[in-house]
Design a protein around this motif. Structure first.
Motif, PDB file in Angstrom:
ATOM      1  N   SER A   1      -4.940  -6.203  12.915  1.00  0.00           N
ATOM      2  CA  SER A   1      -5.965  -5.346  12.323  1.00  0.00           C
ATOM      3  C   SER A   1      -6.848  -6.130  11.367  1.00  0.00           C
ATOM      4  CB  SER A   1      -5.308  -4.173  11.583  1.00  0.00           C
ATOM      5  OG  SER A   1      -4.607  -4.616  10.433  1.00  0.00           O
ATOM      6  N   ALA A   2      -6.259  -7.086  10.629  1.00  0.00           N
ATOM      7  CA  ALA A   2      -7.055  -7.895   9.710  1.00  0.00           C
ATOM      8  C   ALA A   2      -8.049  -8.772  10.467  1.00  0.00           C
ATOM      9  CB  ALA A   2      -6.138  -8.760   8.834  1.00  0.00           C
ATOM     10  N   LEU A   3      -7.592  -9.369  11.565  1.00  0.00           N
ATOM     11  CA  LEU A   3      -8.489 -10.207  12.360  1.00  0.00           C
ATOM     12  C   LEU A   3      -9.584  -9.375  13.012  1.00  0.00           C
ATOM     13  CD1 LEU A   3      -5.935 -12.650  14.031  1.00  0.00           C
ATOM     14  CD2 LEU A   3      -7.358 -13.033  12.014  1.00  0.00           C
TER      15      LEU A   3
ATOM     16  N   PHE B   1       7.598  -4.973  -1.136  1.00  0.00           N
ATOM     17  CA  PHE B   1       7.252  -6.390  -0.978  1.00  0.00           C
ATOM     18  C   PHE B   1       5.971  -6.543  -0.164  1.00  0.00           C
ATOM     19  CE2 PHE B   1      12.037  -7.479  -1.259  1.00  0.00           C
ATOM     20  CZ  PHE B   1      11.966  -7.421  -2.649  1.00  0.00           C
ATOM     21  N   PHE B   2       5.807  -5.696   0.863  1.00  0.00           N
ATOM     22  CA  PHE B   2       4.609  -5.751   1.692  1.00  0.00           C
ATOM     23  C   PHE B   2       3.365  -5.445   0.869  1.00  0.00           C
ATOM     24  CE2 PHE B   2       1.567  -3.084   4.078  1.00  0.00           C
ATOM     25  CZ  PHE B   2       1.019  -4.062   4.890  1.00  0.00           C
ATOM     26  N   LEU B   3       3.441  -4.420   0.031  1.00  0.00           N
ATOM     27  CA  LEU B   3       2.280  -4.063  -0.789  1.00  0.00           C
ATOM     28  C   LEU B   3       1.954  -5.181  -1.781  1.00  0.00           C
ATOM     29  CD1 LEU B   3       3.040  -0.289  -1.486  1.00  0.00           C
ATOM     30  CD2 LEU B   3       1.349  -1.249   0.104  1.00  0.00           C
TER      31      LEU B   3
ATOM     32  N   ALA C   1      -2.249 -11.578  -0.750  1.00  0.00           N
ATOM     33  CA  ALA C   1      -3.001 -12.151   0.372  1.00  0.00           C
ATOM     34  C   ALA C   1      -4.495 -11.950   0.189  1.00  0.00           C
ATOM     35  CB  ALA C   1      -2.544 -11.512   1.686  1.00  0.00           C
ATOM     36  N   GLY C   2      -4.878 -10.864  -0.486  1.00  0.00           N
ATOM     37  CA  GLY C   2      -6.291 -10.605  -0.708  1.00  0.00           C
ATOM     38  C   GLY C   2      -6.932 -11.535  -1.714  1.00  0.00           C
ATOM     39  N   SER C   3      -6.112 -12.290  -2.437  1.00  0.00           N
ATOM     40  CA  SER C   3      -6.660 -13.216  -3.428  1.00  0.00           C
ATOM     41  C   SER C   3      -6.251 -14.654  -3.144  1.00  0.00           C
ATOM     42  CB  SER C   3      -6.186 -12.827  -4.830  1.00  0.00           C
ATOM     43  OG  SER C   3      -4.764 -12.835  -4.896  1.00  0.00           O
TER      44      SER C   3
ATOM     45  N   GLN D   1      -9.195  -9.575   3.471  1.00  0.00           N
ATOM     46  CA  GLN D   1      -9.295  -8.582   2.411  1.00  0.00           C
ATOM     47  C   GLN D   1      -8.052  -7.699   2.450  1.00  0.00           C
ATOM     48  OE1 GLN D   1     -13.026  -6.522   2.217  1.00  0.00           O
ATOM     49  NE2 GLN D   1     -14.201  -8.312   2.851  1.00  0.00           N
ATOM     50  N   SER D   2      -7.544  -7.355   1.263  1.00  0.00           N
ATOM     51  CA  SER D   2      -6.289  -6.607   1.179  1.00  0.00           C
ATOM     52  C   SER D   2      -6.333  -5.334   2.012  1.00  0.00           C
ATOM     53  CB  SER D   2      -5.989  -6.265  -0.287  1.00  0.00           C
ATOM     54  OG  SER D   2      -5.863  -7.428  -1.060  1.00  0.00           O
ATOM     55  N   GLU D   3      -7.476  -4.646   1.990  1.00  0.00           N
ATOM     56  CA  GLU D   3      -7.584  -3.372   2.708  1.00  0.00           C
ATOM     57  C   GLU D   3      -7.431  -3.536   4.213  1.00  0.00           C
ATOM     58  OE1 GLU D   3      -9.676  -4.639   0.648  1.00  0.00           O
ATOM     59  OE2 GLU D   3      -9.893  -3.315  -1.091  1.00  0.00           O
TER      60      GLU D   3
END
Length: 787
Positions: free
Chosen positions: A39-41, A260-262, A268-270, A279-281
């Motif tokens: 989904s991020a990609l 842990f995922f959150l 990961a967003g930073s 982006q984290s979202e």
């Protein structure tokens, strides 16, 4: 009852459940992050598509209006980071806005991505600020940047067509809808195979760690189950209670995994790994994959628990595990890797031309081979430690402990062994097929490290002078090229006729392309050759033994008239008369590896207008002793023309698709390596907790702390050593099979293999050192106190 024992069984119950939950949670969080990658990609690709500003067909360019905008690319590189730059000129009040931009800045202003704004305001971005002489007046929204760490900007520049006549200035009526899309090629079977192997190799250790986590505290649990038998439960009921207790740890692990995922999602967003950021979202796993994880992890916990209890006899008066266990059998353990090799065997030699690899056979074969590591390692550890003899006290304590519970020691390093086996196989595969995706550029970085393209020789003098004066530049030479020929060459549509290449430059620059005994401004030289090139039809001179050509100079005979174009369309022609005394010289490779046959002209010999229609480059050597020499040269080039990005030279270049897969492997391996370390630390702490009373008893009897610490180190070192040996064997075998499938020559990258095993050993050593402080706290006689 099992659930209640986990949470209401006192300190013993909840501490075991907590450790199990942490181990399971680490694995679950990595599974969720992996499930969120697609989904991020996709989100990255969608945002890249939405801000697309490239027109593939100039014939469909819209007419100028108040709803159009001019755009030209001004990309750059700052140290190891790419900078996406766009110079824009809105042509009306209704000019389209790129995603994330609320309004165009005024002339001389720019809107920037958040990370670029942060960099420009820091001391680290001082040189980049010099390259971007625009005022920061706004920030690009998240819809306009593909990743949180992207460096991107839009700067408003008036009269772009006049300022950059030689750049590809495009007129757009909207962003994100290129008129003509490039045709997509069929996927390369070997790249698809690489992707499959990477996914399997990265996810297998996660499953192994989760299965090991739910088995924590097995010995104490079995003793509690014996007490249940004493009060009336039968064998099946006891196993169901054990499964319920494991289920409690797994369910709590799902909660920990979500937390842990959150946390990981926010981090990961930073963060940026290998120039990839998200982006984290965007890191949102699909509902189906999330449901699969939620169902699979508790089911695996129950299944693993019941499987491990199959050989344990739990009776009212104790557990028949304390007696000498039966020897592990080898034959069925060998079946797993053999079956895996059998699944991969039909695809040997298929290569790139044999069609797509059967994905089910590939995944199944690799999984069976890697599972074979987890099946063979307990047998290998048990067989080896049974033959270990006497030694120092620390060694004897470690060996005796391993002889009594070799299964626990093997489980702790199973995940490491699987990860190393997969990493070695991938290392061999990447090394074997990398040559097919890496090509020689022909460029010589020892002669020039940077190339700055220049629109024509008219501007080369200014470029060369500016770069020569730049701090950090050792030398800059400029060369340009154009063509001369007969009238037929310029007037025929098929390009037939005689023509010859012309190289323009001063004497110092021309010495880069030919051997010149002497040279002064106004000289013209002839370079014969190019038997297989386009000059051979025009220069009818065959090189003699000396390599300098014969007497017949073809169209370059003194007094001959040759034509050249003075416009970019080739319609306006001028004449040039070949002067007397044109010397013949021998060509050498220029900095790009090319040999420039034809004519060499110095500035005073150039006929009027020929410099305007040439195309050239300035070749730059850098002084490595000057800090940030590359960035200083880039700043000078950007000041001359920001739309022409300087190119750094490398001896080789790598396919983009291959590089992306390799980057994905490195990013994933970094995450798995973190999981390996964290899970090993949790396992080590759990084992120390279980042996608290034993360790306290030894201290009470006078055993030195140093001896006990060394024994713990040996208990880790022996299984990990055996695991790495087994992993190396399985990994090399899998690597050979994969190389055979791709049709590549089988070779052993021993440096890479040793690196992989060394990294794994380093991780285990670090975990052992981190477990020493809690071990020293346990080494106290008051640990014998009980209630």
């Amino acid at each position: 009852m099992g659930l209640r024992f986990a949470f209401a069984g006192g300190r013993e119950g909840w501490s075991r459940a907590l450790l199990t939950a942490v181990g399971v949670g680490l694995g679950v969080s990595l599974l969720l992050l992996t499930a969120a990658v697609p989904s991020a990609l996709s989100a990255r690709d969608a945002r890249e598509e939405a801000r697309s500003d490239w027109s593939y067909d100039s014939r469909t360019e819209p007419k100028k209006g108040d709803d159009t905008v001019l755009v030209v690319r001004a990309d750059s590189q700052f140290r190891e980071q790419s900078v996406r730059g766009r110079l824009v000129e809105p042509e009306g009040a209704r000019a389209p806005l790129p995603p994330g931009v609320k309004e165009y800045p005024r002339a001389g202003g720019m809107v920037v991505s958040p990370h670029l704004k942060e960099l420009l305001s820091s001391d680290a971005g001082k040189l980049l600020r010099e390259r971007l002489p625009y005022d920061v007046v706004g920030t690009i929204g998240r819809q306009g940047i593909v990743g949180s760490q992207e460096l991107s900007y839009y700067a408003t520049v008036p009269d772009m067509k006049a300022k950059y006549p030689d750049s590809n200035v495009m007129r757009l009526a909207k962003f994100g809808n290129p008129q003509t899309k490039q045709a997509t090629e069929a996927p390369d079977p070997i790249l698809v195979l690489l992707t499959l192997i990477v996914i399997v190799v990265l996810l297998m250790p996660v499953g192994v760690f989760i299965s090991a986590a739910v088995r924590m505290g097995g010995e104490r649990r079995d003793k509690r189950l014996a007490a249940l038998r004493l009060v009336g439960s039968d064998g099946q009921m006891t196993r169901r209670i054990a499964a319920g207790e494991a289920l409690a740890g797994a369910l709590l692990g799902l909660v920990f995994g979500a937390v842990f995922f959150l946390i990981g999602r926010q981090l990961a967003g930073s963060a940026e790994l290998m120039e990839v950021s998200v982006q984290s979202e965007d890191l949102t796993p699909s509902p189906l994959l999330t449901l699969l994880v939620i169902v699979a992890v508790p089911a695996a916990a129950i299944g693993v628990t019941l499987f491990t209890l199959r050989g344990v006899v739990i009776e009212p008066l104790g557990v028949v595990r304390t007696a000498r266990p039966s020897r592990r059998r080898l034959w069925w353990r060998l079946l797993l890797p053999v079956a895996g090799a059998g699944l991969l065997y039909p695809m040997l030699g298929q290569g790139r031309t044999g069609g797509d690899f059967n994905q089910y056979l590939v995944v199944g074969g690799v999984i069976l081979l890697l599972i074979g590591v987890t099946a063979l390692l307990p047998w290998l550890v048990e067989t080896t430690v049974a033959r270990l003899g006497s030694g120092p006290v620390a060694w004897q304590l470690a060996v005796r402990r391993l002889q009594l519970s070799s299964g626990n020691a093997a489980r702790m390093v199973n995940g490491v062994a699987v990860a190393v086996a997969g990493a070695i196989a991938l290392q061999m595969l990447f090394a074997g097929v990398g040559g097919a995706y890496t090509s020689d550029t022909g460029k010589d970085p020892t002669r020039a490290e940077m190339e700055v393209q220049v629109p024509s020789y008219t501007q080369i003098t200014a470029y060369t002078a500016a770069l020569d004066k730049t701090d950090g530049v050792g030398r800059a030479v400029g060369l340009a090229s154009t063509y001369m020929g007969d009238e037929k060459y310029f007037k025929s549509e098929d390009g037939s006729g005689g023509y010859i290449r012309v190289t323009l430059g001063d004497c110092a620059s021309l010495k880069e392309v030919a051997v010149l005994a002497s040279c002064k401004d106004g000289d013209v030289f002839r370079v014969p050759g190019g038997a297989d090139g386009y000059e051979s039809d025009s220069v009818s001179v065959a090189p003699d033994a000396s390599g300098t050509g014969g007497d017949d100079v073809g169209m370059l005979k003194a007094g001959n008239t040759i034509y050249y174009s003075t416009d970019d369309e080739g319609k306006t022609l001028s004449r040039w008369t070949v002067p007397a005394g044109v010397r013949t010289v021998r060509a050498v490779d220029d900095p790009t590896g090319d040999r420039r046959f034809g004519i060499l002209m110095t500035p005073k010999a150039m006929p009027k207008g020929i410099a305007d229609t040439s195309f050239g480059s300035v070749f730059v050597t850098l002084d490595d002793s000057v800090p940030d020499a590359v960035e200083r040269a880039r700043n000078t080039a950007a000041a001359l023309n920001p739309t022409h990005e300087p190119m750094m030279w490398h001896e080789t270049e790598t396919s983009d698709e291959y590089a992306k897969i390799r980057t994905g492997l490195l990013v994933g391996a970094t995450c798995v390596l973190g999981l390996i370390g964290a899970s090993l630390l949790v396992s080590q702490l759990e084992q120390l907790r279980e042996r608290r009373k034993l360790l306290s008893s030894l201290v009470a009897f006078g055993t030195r702390r140093r001896t006990l610490s060394l024994s713990v180190l040996w208990q880790t070192a022996v299984p990990i050593g055996l695991g790495l040996i087994l992993a190396t064997g399985i990994g090399v075998a899998l690597g050979c099979l994969l190389l055979g499938m791709t049709g590549s020559r089988i070779g052993f990258d021993w440096a890479g293999i040793l690196t992989m095993t060394g990294i794994a050993a380093g991780v285990v050593l670090a975990v052992t050192l981190l477990s020493l402080p809690p071990l020293l706290r346990l080494l106290r006689p008051d640990g014998l106190r009980t209630e």
